[in-house]
Structures are given as C-alpha cells and as structure tokens.
Design an enzyme around this catalytic site. Structure first.
Site, PDB file in Angstrom:
ATOM      1  N   SER A  60       0.876  -1.107  -0.028  1.00 50.97           N
ATOM      2  CA  SER A  60      -0.062  -0.031  -0.041  1.00 50.97           C
ATOM      3  C   SER A  60       0.905   1.373   0.156  1.00 50.97           C
ATOM      4  CB  SER A  60      -0.840   0.139   1.244  1.00 50.97           C
ATOM      5  OG  SER A  60      -0.052   0.016   2.401  1.00 50.97           O
ATOM      6  N   TYR A  62      -4.495   0.186   3.430  1.00 48.32           N
ATOM      7  CA  TYR A  62      -5.208  -1.259   2.991  1.00 48.32           C
ATOM      8  C   TYR A  62      -5.732  -1.872   4.132  1.00 48.32           C
ATOM      9  CZ  TYR A  62      -3.016  -1.945  -1.691  1.00 48.32           C
ATOM     10  OH  TYR A  62      -2.569  -1.844  -3.035  1.00 48.32           O
ATOM     11  N   CYS A  96       3.145  -7.310   1.625  1.00 48.34           N
ATOM     12  CA  CYS A  96       2.055  -6.711   2.426  1.00 48.34           C
ATOM     13  C   CYS A  96       1.395  -7.787   3.151  1.00 48.34           C
ATOM     14  CB  CYS A  96       1.012  -5.737   1.519  1.00 48.34           C
ATOM     15  SG  CYS A  96      -0.165  -5.182   2.397  1.00 48.34           S
ATOM     16  N   ASN A  97       1.328  -7.686   4.291  1.00 47.59           N
ATOM     17  CA  ASN A  97       0.527  -8.675   5.020  1.00 47.59           C
ATOM     18  C   ASN A  97      -0.918  -8.732   4.843  1.00 47.59           C
ATOM     19  OD1 ASN A  97       2.476 -10.079   7.609  1.00 47.59           O
ATOM     20  ND2 ASN A  97       3.032  -7.984   6.948  1.00 47.59           N
ATOM     21  N   THR A  98      -1.535  -7.533   4.687  1.00 44.60           N
ATOM     22  CA  THR A  98      -2.930  -7.400   4.465  1.00 44.60           C
ATOM     23  C   THR A  98      -3.276  -7.986   3.079  1.00 44.60           C
ATOM     24  OG1 THR A  98      -2.622  -5.259   5.728  1.00 44.60           O
ATOM     25  CG2 THR A  98      -4.798  -5.826   4.797  1.00 44.60           C
ATOM     26  N   CYS A 141       2.801  -6.422   9.893  1.00 48.35           N
ATOM     27  CA  CYS A 141       2.847  -5.716   9.065  1.00 48.35           C
ATOM     28  C   CYS A 141       4.304  -5.019   8.479  1.00 48.35           C
ATOM     29  CB  CYS A 141       2.003  -4.330   9.412  1.00 48.35           C
ATOM     30  SG  CYS A 141       1.914  -2.933   8.186  1.00 48.35           S
TER      31      CYS A 141
HETATM   32  N1  DGL Z   1       2.286  -2.701   4.953  1.00 51.02           N
HETATM   33  C1  DGL Z   1       1.208  -3.375   4.795  1.00 51.02           C
HETATM   34  C2  DGL Z   1       0.917  -4.695   5.503  1.00 51.02           C
HETATM   35  O1  DGL Z   1       1.890  -5.305   5.581  1.00 51.02           O
HETATM   36  C3  DGL Z   1      -0.038  -2.562   4.755  1.00 51.02           C
HETATM   37  C4  DGL Z   1      -0.665  -1.961   5.978  1.00 51.02           C
HETATM   38  C5  DGL Z   1      -1.957  -0.848   5.467  1.00 51.02           C
HETATM   39  O2  DGL Z   1      -1.647  -0.179   4.311  1.00 51.02           O
HETATM   40  O3  DGL Z   1      -2.614  -0.841   6.186  1.00 51.02           O
HETATM   41  O4  DGL Z   1      -0.189  -4.933   6.000  1.00 51.02           O
END
Ligand code: DGL
Length: 256
Positions: free
Chosen positions: A10, A41, A72-74, A182
């Site tokens: 994101s 995200y 990105c984990n999300t 995250c």
């Molecule tokens: N860096 C992301 C993750 O690992 C995105 C977090 C987000 O955009 O809220 O979840």
C-alpha cells in the site's frame, strides 16, 4: 533479457523487505510499486483490496515481472489465494511469523501487532489455529501506525505514545515475543525497542520471505544468472509519494 521481480504494498512498508532480498539475490532487478493513493489497506474491504491487487498485478506484468511479491501482510492474507487462481505468474506473500514465535517463546505468550485486515482474515485464523493453538496469542490492531510511517512521524512523540498504548498491555500479559505483522512496522523498531523490555524478541518475516523468493525462482529456473548490476525501479500510484525519501534510507536501516 532481464526480467524484474515485482513488489507491491500500500505504500513504503514493503521496502522493509528489500535489504534481505538484495542480500541473497544481489543480481536481481526489482520493480517496486507503492499504492500510496489507496493507502492504508488495513481498513479496506476484501473487494477493495482485491481490485487494487488485480490492477497492480496487471501493471507489474506490463513491466514484464517474472514473479510478484505481495510485500504486504494485509494483501497477502486477504487476496493471495484469489490472485493465484486468476494469474499464472508466481506469487510470494508475507504473513505474520506466528510459527517461529510459537517455537521459541519461553512464556508461551506471543504478541501479534498487525492491521485489522490481517487479523480478521481467514488465512490468519488458519495459521493461528495451526501454529498458535498451544500458546497464547495476544492480537493487537495497530490502528494509525501505517499513517505514522507514511507521514514521516516515526520520531514524533505521538507515535511513541500510540505504540505505548498498544505494547504495554501486551507486555503486562507476559509477552516475550512480538510478531510484527505489517511490513511498515520494521521502520518503527527503534521506537518499539524504547518501550518493550529487552527480553522481548521482535520477530518479522523478511528473511524468510527473501528465502522463499529465492526458492521459487530456483524451482522455476527464473534466477538471474547474467552477473550484471541490478536495477531497482520504484513507482507510486500517488503524485504525493514518500518513496524517494524512504528508498534513500532503507538500505542502511532496519536494525533488528
Ligand atoms: N504494509 C502493509 C501490511 O503489511 C499494509 C498496511 C496498510 O496499508 O494498512 O499489512
């Protein structure tokens, strides 16, 4: 012809993976796309994240990417399975590192700091049942932390206070391992270390993801063997991008 590995997140969070990737795959070209126009995200619906992930995958394929990393984990926990059904390009994702934390915890209490989207995903629930059933998982949504990183407020007192409000209750419950779920959060490690006691281990998955990327490239015979200097290119979906500021710092950053 060299084909890059595509990365997306994101925003700037996925950059936290790049030092580990460059260390073991120094020749590979990298094409990084930050979806800053749609950040964060973490609070978006499954459909919104899927729509963005599809659009970004198509963009990275137009740059001839040979493998795509959901940095990105999300996005990984929400949509990687669907992307794998729709596209033939190989995908590698990142998920909270519950398994290594569960194997090494002494107190049996593991904290997971992640976005709402990650903690509410089916994939995260599956992993928690698989690897976390014998330990106590203390889940905490890191509301606002992605914005602290994106808006250059890492050293701001308000970020310290926000992190304290998340971490102190986890420490009080006996947590001895903190999983950073995250990719933005490794940038907060210097602040996190000022709050948690020294014995609490901070665990993130960047080394494991780098190894997985190498394993997949090797299996698919896609490794770059040209021995030429690698080229890293960065794109953002927003005209007000933070990328250039972060890229400069990333290589020497991330003190785990
Ligand atoms: N860096 C992301 C993750 O690992 C995105 C977090 C987000 O955009 O809220 O979840």
């Amino acid at each position: 012809m060299k084909q890059p590995i595509g990365f997306f997140d994101s925003g700037v969070g996925g950059l936290s993976l790049l030092p580990a990737v460059s260390a073991i795959l120094p020749n590979e070209d990298i094409c990084y796309l930050a979806d800053e126009a749609f950040s964060p995200y973490g609070d978006k619906t499954h459909k919104e994240i899927l729509d963005r992930a599809r659009a970004i995958t198509l963009k990275l394929l137009s740059f001839d990417c040979k493998l795509i990393v959901l940095a990105c984990n999300t996005a990984t926990t929400q949509v990687i399975n669907q992307l794998r059904k729709e596209f033939t390009v190989p995908f590698v994702g990142i998920e909270p590192a519950i398994k290594p934390a569960a194997l090494t915890t002494q107190t049996g209490v593991v904290g997971v700091l992640a976005t709402k989207g990650t903690l509410n995903s089916q994939l995260f629930h599956k992993s928690s049942l698989e690897h976390g059933s014998k330990i106590q998982l203390v889940e905490q949504i890191g509301t606002g932390l992605v914005a602290c990183v994106e808006s250059n407020k890492i050293d701001d007192p308000s970020t310290f206070t926000l992190l304290e409000s998340f971490l102190n209750p986890m420490v009080d419950r006996g947590m001895d391992s903190l999983v950073l779920g995250c990719t933005h959060y490794p940038f907060l490690i210097p602040v996190i270390k000022k709050i948690i006691p020294q014995h609490v281990r901070i665990i993130d998955n960047s080394q494991a993801v780098a190894q997985q990327i190498k394993r997949r490239l090797t299996e698919l015979d896609l490794c770059d063997t040209s021995n030429t200097t690698s080229l890293h290119t960065y794109f953002s979906s927003s005209s007000k991008s933070n990328l250039s500021r972060f890229v400069k710092h990333t290589i020497n950053f991330l003190p785990l």
